[in-house]
Design an enzyme around this catalytic site. Structure first.
Site, short mmCIF file in Angstrom:
data_model
loop_
_atom_site.label_atom_id
_atom_site.label_comp_id
_atom_site.label_asym_id
_atom_site.label_seq_id
_atom_site.Cartn_x
_atom_site.Cartn_y
_atom_site.Cartn_z
N LYS A 285 0.82 -1.21 0.00
CA LYS A 285 0.00 0.00 0.00
C LYS A 285 0.86 1.27 0.00
CE LYS A 285 -3.89 -2.54 0.89
NZ LYS A 285 -3.42 -3.82 1.38
N ARG A 286 1.89 1.31 -0.84
CA ARG A 286 2.76 2.48 -0.90
C ARG A 286 2.17 3.54 -1.83
NH1 ARG A 286 4.50 -0.39 2.98
NH2 ARG A 286 6.72 -0.80 3.26
#
Lengths: 277, 277
Positions: free
Chosen positions: A93-94
């Site tokens: 989830k960057r």
């Protein structure tokens, strides 16, 4: 891994199962805790028991990062034993401004520098185009962008609607769809909202979708397939807790395999029904 | 660190400067490259040269993570030398479903387990409430949530408007403002949109704002203060490239100090003008 290779793996294995490796030291069998690296020992046993039944593995990076340097060592060792015929997903989830996203791409894609060479990474789209495109610039690597997630909080912003009734997640599907292609971009769509797949497929008919939420979170595989499958299957359905924590005993790997087999057989039936195999 | 301690530090140091530690091995002075850990050597020199002029340090986690295990070692060593009277920010842009966000909170807040004990972490809000609240449950720790960022892509989704004209970033300010308090929540607001601070302050008059984009990205400190300052200052203004890469020579730390001093003096003038000191 290319799209063609992924589709080939799905047809060969008669499965579109992704096994989540959210490996929590408090939930793994006690007899592993004396090992030098219990998280790696657990992952190795799970991977060996399920490799022929699934087409993807998805380590949840938080579960490694929470142990700092030691956790990253477990993650690297885990990445090294992931079968090369399986699609590997860094569930991270960057997403940050362009030059920082490029560094995250290096972290998860560039084995020579970081020690990790995942096929794909999950991305949060809030910061827009320059936060996503650095992940699309690398051959045979994929960005899997959050669209409609399966958690309680997903409604807080993802359903935010404009004057025409279009919701934020639809805008994400449209815009990200323009930035990338069906060969380097997927979307996360939670299984807990079966009929939402109709809406998703309006905007992204050909993309692969990564689908969490089947099993422990309550989503139905049948609904997901009915509303979400496309001509190439177009689905990677993730299961984590139902498989990796099927047992806390010495039989954990065997029981994980049994649960993965049930899902693989259900998937095989869906692929047959759709005429994909 | 508590809000009262942060406000005290701002008044004592006459500064609300945050120094970004986006330490890129290709941009640091060549004479450091023979050190065992050049990134740490660089950070140590920068911190020693600037500690009395700033109130916060913000390592950008991507710049460490991109080197895998070795990068996390540099990050941990850097965290250990951050002065205890400075507010520490893990610029990580994390955010996931509840149980995963709890793991990220452990990664950056729980020194006993992860080796890192930052005061705060930056958070992407796309996944909603359960992705944010795990960071708010820990005493004296802060969530710094993305609202309106300074990058080109910020317009893609953050300005998405509902039927009443309310924009997504305003909804984020409102909802996150209800989940947390002014004692455990800040917002990221980019300096490149000076007058947008008026809109931000309508929804979040009392929160601290973390403000990137002054300097290299073109934002004006005067505009930020005019539109964004509140009675407690309420601003942490970040500068990275203008300070840490002021010189690529042996004088890099000295030059970094000189640049930080210019900003600190401008900030002192703003604090005086506002009657805060």
């Amino acid at each position: 891994m290319t799209r063609a290779e992924l589709v080939r793996a799905i047809k060969d294995k008669k499965s579109f199962l992704c096994v989540g490796l959210d490996t929590d030291i408090t939930k793994i069998p006690e007899h592993l805790l004396d090992d030098e690296d219990p998280i790696f020992s657990f992952n190795k046993a799970i991977v060996e028991a399920t490799a022929d039944l699934c087409v993807a593995y998805k380590p949840n990076i938080a579960f490694y990062e929470c142990y700092g340097v030691k956790g990253w060592q477990s993650l690297q060792k885990t990445w090294e034993i992931l079968p090369k015929d399986c699609f590997s997903i860094a569930d991270a989830k960057r997403g940050d401004i362009g030059n920082t996203s490029a560094m995250y791409a290096q972290a998860f894609f560039d084995e020579q520098v970081s020690g990790l060479g995942f096929d794909s990474i999950t991305i949060a789209p809030y910061m827009g185009q320059d936060s996503v495109t650095p992940f699309l610039d690398i051959p045979n690597k994929w960005a899997i962008v959050l669209a409609l997630t399966s958690n309680a909080g997903s409604k807080d912003f993802q359903n935010f609607s404009d004057a025409s009734g279009e919701q934020l997640f639809e805008s994400v599907l449209q815009k990200v769809g323009e930035w990338g292609t069906v060969d380097n971009t997927m979307f996360v769509v939670g299984a807990t909202r079966g009929d939402a797949f109709l809406q998703v497929r309006k905007h992204a008919p050909d993309h692969f979708l990564l689908v969490p939420g089947v099993g422990a979170q309550g989503g139905s595989l049948q609904d997901v397939c009915q509303y979400g499958m496309n001509a190439d299957c177009g689905l990677l359905v993730n299961s984590t807790r139902g498989i990796i924590y099927a047992s806390k005993g010495r039989d954990f790997a065997e029981r994980a395999r049994a649960e993965a087999l049930i899902l693989q057989q259900e998937m095989e039936a869906e692929l047959l029904k759709a005429g994909i195999i």
